[in-house]
Design a protein around this motif. Sequence first.
Motif, mmCIF file in Angstrom:
data_model
loop_
_atom_site.group_PDB
_atom_site.id
_atom_site.type_symbol
_atom_site.label_atom_id
_atom_site.label_comp_id
_atom_site.label_asym_id
_atom_site.label_seq_id
_atom_site.Cartn_x
_atom_site.Cartn_y
_atom_site.Cartn_z
ATOM 1 N N ALA A 1 -47.609 41.250 13.655
ATOM 2 C CA ALA A 1 -46.676 40.570 13.047
ATOM 3 C C ALA A 1 -47.470 39.228 13.775
ATOM 4 O O ALA A 1 -47.349 38.049 13.274
ATOM 5 C CB ALA A 1 -45.111 40.319 13.398
ATOM 6 N N PRO B 1 -43.992 45.030 4.546
ATOM 7 C CA PRO B 1 -42.949 44.835 5.487
ATOM 8 C C PRO B 1 -41.724 45.129 6.304
ATOM 9 O O PRO B 1 -41.335 44.488 7.110
ATOM 10 C CB PRO B 1 -41.912 44.350 3.845
ATOM 11 N N TRP C 1 -50.017 43.296 3.036
ATOM 12 C CA TRP C 1 -48.610 43.423 3.960
ATOM 13 C C TRP C 1 -47.712 43.991 3.929
ATOM 14 O O TRP C 1 -47.243 44.356 3.119
ATOM 15 C CB TRP C 1 -47.838 41.820 3.967
ATOM 16 N N HIS D 1 -43.836 43.524 9.062
ATOM 17 C CA HIS D 1 -44.509 42.500 9.266
ATOM 18 C C HIS D 1 -46.196 42.665 9.707
ATOM 19 O O HIS D 1 -46.743 41.792 10.250
ATOM 20 C CB HIS D 1 -44.094 41.507 10.103
#
Length: 202
Positions: free
Chosen positions: A162, A138, A136, A141
């Motif tokens: 995302a 950040p 993942w 996303h």
Amino acid sequence: LPVSGWDVSEEASSVDIDKEYQYRGALNKAGERHGRGRTEQRNGMTAYEGEYRDGVRDGYGAYYYKDGQPCYIGQWKNGKKEGTGVSFRRETGGIHVGNWNAGMPQGPSAVFGGDGLLHSFGVSENGVHRTLEVRWFPEDHTVLIGKLSGDPVSGFGTLFSADGRPLYSGHFRNGKREGAGVSFDSTGEPLFSGEWKDGKPF
């Protein structure tokens, strides 16, 4: 970190059991460390605190870098990491949570960055991801699923937005699209299929 991208050799800077270190704790009849105890460095910092059996780490214990920062906290067997544990990456503040076998990551594991966010999840064999891994990112996303290694990531996988839309499926090298791959538009239709280099169609 990886396990993928996780440098197990970093632990070479941690403290090993040495007769020159001061030990306080239980002993067996042979005078070996046995039961709960604490090994202390010359500067007073803890080297290891936990359980011993016949002179070696065995059971639950915490192991430290020479500067006093935690290196590994978890289960031990015959002096090696064995069972559930958490290792700490001093430079980035990241942690690796998972199972260990004979001192190496083995089975399901997760890596969290210094920001506290989950960065990857996968299955390790002898310290290396050999099966499907989930990463993942950040910053945007996005989620990458595939056979991956390293940090920046290399390998083959599919990148999702995302909201779950496929963005790219193909090869990566050092965090960029490199080799054969397919990108997709916002409707999921192929946008470009072919060779990529340095993150761009080639």
